[in-house]
Design an enzyme around this catalytic site. Sequence first.
Site, PDB file in Angstrom:
ATOM      1  N   ASN A  49       0.840  -1.201   0.000  1.00  0.00           N
ATOM      2  CA  ASN A  49       0.000   0.000   0.000  1.00  0.00           C
ATOM      3  C   ASN A  49       0.874   1.250   0.000  1.00  0.00           C
ATOM      4  OD1 ASN A  49       0.608  -0.845   2.687  1.00  0.00           O
ATOM      5  ND2 ASN A  49      -1.022   0.393   3.527  1.00  0.00           N
ATOM      6  N   GLU A  51       0.464   5.272   0.457  1.00  0.00           N
ATOM      7  CA  GLU A  51      -0.461   6.334   0.866  1.00  0.00           C
ATOM      8  C   GLU A  51      -0.003   7.680   0.330  1.00  0.00           C
ATOM      9  OE1 GLU A  51      -0.983   5.813   5.120  1.00  0.00           O
ATOM     10  OE2 GLU A  51      -2.200   4.014   4.748  1.00  0.00           O
ATOM     11  N   CYS A  60      -4.120   0.680  -2.350  1.00  0.00           N
ATOM     12  CA  CYS A  60      -3.981  -0.563  -1.589  1.00  0.00           C
ATOM     13  C   CYS A  60      -2.911  -1.480  -2.184  1.00  0.00           C
ATOM     14  CB  CYS A  60      -5.295  -1.330  -1.589  1.00  0.00           C
ATOM     15  SG  CYS A  60      -6.616  -0.554  -0.651  1.00  0.00           S
ATOM     16  N   GLU A  62      -3.139  -4.670  -2.844  1.00  0.00           N
ATOM     17  CA  GLU A  62      -3.656  -5.568  -3.875  1.00  0.00           C
ATOM     18  C   GLU A  62      -3.665  -4.871  -5.234  1.00  0.00           C
ATOM     19  OE1 GLU A  62      -4.884  -4.834  -0.941  1.00  0.00           O
ATOM     20  OE2 GLU A  62      -6.403  -6.244  -0.278  1.00  0.00           O
TER      21      GLU A  62
HETATM   22  N1  THU Z   1      -5.366  -1.362   2.558  1.00  0.00           N
HETATM   23  C1  THU Z   1      -4.828  -2.244   1.666  1.00  0.00           C
HETATM   24  O1  THU Z   1      -3.684  -2.077   1.222  1.00  0.00           O
HETATM   25  N2  THU Z   1      -5.592  -3.291   1.271  1.00  0.00           N
HETATM   26  C2  THU Z   1      -6.861  -3.539   1.713  1.00  0.00           C
HETATM   27  O2  THU Z   1      -7.527  -4.422   1.200  1.00  0.00           O
HETATM   28  C3  THU Z   1      -7.410  -2.758   2.827  1.00  0.00           C
HETATM   29  C4  THU Z   1      -6.709  -1.473   3.094  1.00  0.00           C
HETATM   30  C5  THU Z   1      -4.552  -0.213   2.966  1.00  0.00           C
HETATM   31  C6  THU Z   1      -5.055   1.120   2.467  1.00  0.00           C
HETATM   32  C7  THU Z   1      -4.471   2.058   3.488  1.00  0.00           C
HETATM   33  O3  THU Z   1      -3.144   2.374   3.096  1.00  0.00           O
HETATM   34  C8  THU Z   1      -4.413   1.239   4.762  1.00  0.00           C
HETATM   35  O4  THU Z   1      -4.529  -0.115   4.372  1.00  0.00           O
HETATM   36  C9  THU Z   1      -5.513   1.560   5.769  1.00  0.00           C
HETATM   37  O5  THU Z   1      -6.761   1.508   5.177  1.00  0.00           O
END
Ligand code: THU
Length: 137
Positions: A49, A51, A60, A62
Amino acid sequence: MKKKISTALTARLERLARRAAANSYSPYSRFAVGAAVLASSGKIYSGTNVENASYGLCNCAERSAVFTAASAGERKITCVVVYTPTQAVTPPCGACRQVINEFGPHARVISICDSKDRIETTLDALLPGAFGPENLA
Ligand code: THU
Protein backbone atom coordinates in the site's frame (compact mmCIF):
# COMPACT_ATOMS: atom_id res chain seq x y z
CA MET A 1 -12.40 -26.56 -13.98
CA LYS A 2 -10.16 -24.76 -11.50
CA LYS A 3 -6.50 -25.72 -11.49
CA LYS A 4 -5.13 -26.61 -8.09
CA ILE A 5 -2.40 -24.31 -6.77
CA SER A 6 0.29 -26.33 -5.01
CA THR A 7 1.16 -25.83 -1.37
CA ALA A 8 4.70 -24.89 -2.38
CA LEU A 9 3.43 -22.20 -4.73
CA THR A 10 1.02 -20.85 -2.12
CA ALA A 11 3.90 -20.72 0.37
CA ARG A 12 5.97 -18.75 -2.12
CA LEU A 13 3.14 -16.28 -2.70
CA GLU A 14 2.78 -15.90 1.06
CA ARG A 15 6.50 -15.21 1.49
CA LEU A 16 6.42 -12.55 -1.24
CA ALA A 17 3.31 -10.89 0.21
CA ARG A 18 5.03 -10.72 3.61
CA ARG A 19 8.17 -9.30 2.05
CA ALA A 20 6.18 -6.67 0.12
CA ALA A 21 4.62 -5.34 3.32
CA ALA A 22 8.11 -4.36 4.50
CA ASN A 23 8.07 -1.62 1.82
CA SER A 24 4.65 -0.26 2.80
CA TYR A 25 4.43 3.52 2.64
CA SER A 26 1.72 4.06 5.24
CA PRO A 27 2.71 7.01 7.45
CA TYR A 28 -0.95 8.06 7.89
CA SER A 29 -2.71 4.82 8.76
CA ARG A 30 0.38 2.98 10.03
CA PHE A 31 -1.33 -0.11 8.59
CA ALA A 32 1.10 -2.03 6.41
CA VAL A 33 -0.26 -4.41 3.77
CA GLY A 34 1.56 -6.67 1.33
CA ALA A 35 0.07 -8.52 -1.62
CA ALA A 36 1.28 -11.07 -4.14
CA VAL A 37 -0.59 -12.14 -7.25
CA LEU A 38 -0.03 -15.23 -9.35
CA ALA A 39 -0.58 -14.69 -13.07
CA SER A 40 -1.49 -17.39 -15.60
CA SER A 41 2.08 -17.13 -16.99
CA GLY A 42 3.28 -18.56 -13.67
CA LYS A 43 4.96 -15.31 -12.71
CA ILE A 44 4.31 -13.64 -9.37
CA TYR A 45 3.94 -9.88 -8.86
CA SER A 46 3.91 -8.22 -5.49
CA GLY A 47 2.87 -4.82 -4.22
CA THR A 48 2.27 -2.81 -1.11
CA ASN A 49 0.00 0.00 0.00
CA VAL A 50 1.21 3.46 -0.96
CA GLU A 51 -0.46 6.33 0.87
CA ASN A 52 -0.58 10.02 0.03
CA ALA A 53 -0.88 13.26 1.98
CA SER A 54 -4.07 13.71 -0.03
CA TYR A 55 -5.64 10.75 1.77
CA GLY A 56 -8.13 9.82 -0.94
CA LEU A 57 -5.25 8.92 -3.24
CA CYS A 58 -4.00 6.06 -1.07
CA ASN A 59 -3.48 2.87 -3.08
CA CYS A 60 -3.98 -0.56 -1.59
CA ALA A 61 -1.41 -3.35 -1.76
CA GLU A 62 -3.66 -5.57 -3.87
CA ARG A 63 -4.17 -2.89 -6.50
CA SER A 64 -0.43 -2.11 -6.56
CA ALA A 65 0.26 -5.80 -7.24
CA VAL A 66 -2.50 -6.22 -9.86
CA PHE A 67 -1.46 -3.05 -11.69
CA THR A 68 2.15 -4.21 -11.71
CA ALA A 69 1.06 -7.55 -13.20
CA ALA A 70 -1.08 -5.82 -15.85
CA SER A 71 1.77 -3.41 -16.64
CA ALA A 72 4.00 -6.43 -17.31
CA GLY A 73 1.45 -7.65 -19.86
CA GLU A 74 -0.44 -10.15 -17.70
CA ARG A 75 -4.16 -10.46 -18.35
CA LYS A 76 -5.18 -13.36 -16.11
CA ILE A 77 -4.74 -13.70 -12.37
CA THR A 78 -5.32 -16.99 -10.59
CA CYS A 79 -4.42 -16.24 -6.97
CA VAL A 80 -4.04 -13.23 -4.69
CA VAL A 81 -2.45 -13.32 -1.24
CA VAL A 82 -2.95 -10.44 1.20
CA TYR A 83 -0.72 -10.15 4.27
CA THR A 84 -1.00 -7.81 7.23
CA PRO A 85 1.37 -7.83 10.23
CA THR A 86 -1.60 -8.11 12.58
CA GLN A 87 -3.25 -10.78 14.71
CA ALA A 88 -6.39 -10.81 12.54
CA VAL A 89 -6.55 -11.24 8.78
CA THR A 90 -7.49 -8.45 6.37
CA PRO A 91 -9.83 -9.20 3.46
CA PRO A 92 -9.44 -7.14 0.26
CA CYS A 93 -11.44 -3.90 0.30
CA GLY A 94 -14.31 -3.39 -2.14
CA ALA A 95 -12.25 -1.38 -4.61
CA CYS A 96 -9.60 -4.10 -4.73
CA ARG A 97 -12.22 -6.81 -5.23
CA GLN A 98 -13.44 -4.91 -8.28
CA VAL A 99 -9.91 -4.52 -9.65
CA ILE A 100 -9.09 -8.21 -9.06
CA ASN A 101 -12.35 -9.11 -10.85
CA GLU A 102 -11.08 -7.53 -14.07
CA PHE A 103 -8.29 -10.12 -14.41
CA GLY A 104 -9.29 -12.87 -11.99
CA PRO A 105 -13.05 -13.26 -11.58
CA HIS A 106 -12.49 -16.79 -10.24
CA ALA A 107 -9.16 -16.16 -8.50
CA ARG A 108 -8.37 -17.77 -5.19
CA VAL A 109 -7.98 -15.10 -2.50
CA ILE A 110 -5.95 -15.87 0.61
CA SER A 111 -5.57 -13.55 3.60
CA ILE A 112 -2.80 -14.22 6.11
CA CYS A 113 -1.37 -12.43 9.12
CA ASP A 114 0.96 -12.96 12.08
CA SER A 115 -1.33 -15.40 13.88
CA LYS A 116 -2.70 -18.73 12.67
CA ASP A 117 -5.78 -16.83 11.45
CA ARG A 118 -6.27 -17.41 7.72
CA ILE A 119 -9.05 -16.96 5.17
CA GLU A 120 -9.03 -18.86 1.92
CA THR A 121 -11.84 -17.98 -0.46
CA THR A 122 -12.50 -16.95 -4.05
CA LEU A 123 -13.19 -13.67 -5.76
CA ASP A 124 -16.62 -15.01 -6.82
CA ALA A 125 -17.52 -15.44 -3.16
CA LEU A 126 -16.17 -12.01 -2.21
CA LEU A 127 -17.87 -10.12 -5.05
CA PRO A 128 -21.06 -11.91 -6.15
CA GLY A 129 -22.89 -10.44 -9.12
CA ALA A 130 -19.82 -8.43 -10.11
CA PHE A 131 -19.83 -5.85 -12.86
CA GLY A 132 -17.11 -6.82 -15.32
CA PRO A 133 -15.87 -6.55 -18.90
CA GLU A 134 -18.70 -8.79 -20.19
CA ASN A 135 -21.24 -6.17 -19.11
CA LEU A 136 -19.81 -3.76 -21.66
CA ALA A 137 -20.11 -6.22 -24.55
N1 THU B 1 -5.37 -1.36 2.56
C1 THU B 1 -4.83 -2.24 1.67
O1 THU B 1 -3.68 -2.08 1.22
N2 THU B 1 -5.59 -3.29 1.27
C2 THU B 1 -6.86 -3.54 1.71
O2 THU B 1 -7.53 -4.42 1.20
C3 THU B 1 -7.41 -2.76 2.83
C4 THU B 1 -6.71 -1.47 3.09
C5 THU B 1 -4.55 -0.21 2.97
C6 THU B 1 -5.06 1.12 2.47
C7 THU B 1 -4.47 2.06 3.49
O3 THU B 1 -3.14 2.37 3.10
C8 THU B 1 -4.41 1.24 4.76
O4 THU B 1 -4.53 -0.12 4.37
C9 THU B 1 -5.51 1.56 5.77
O5 THU B 1 -6.76 1.51 5.18
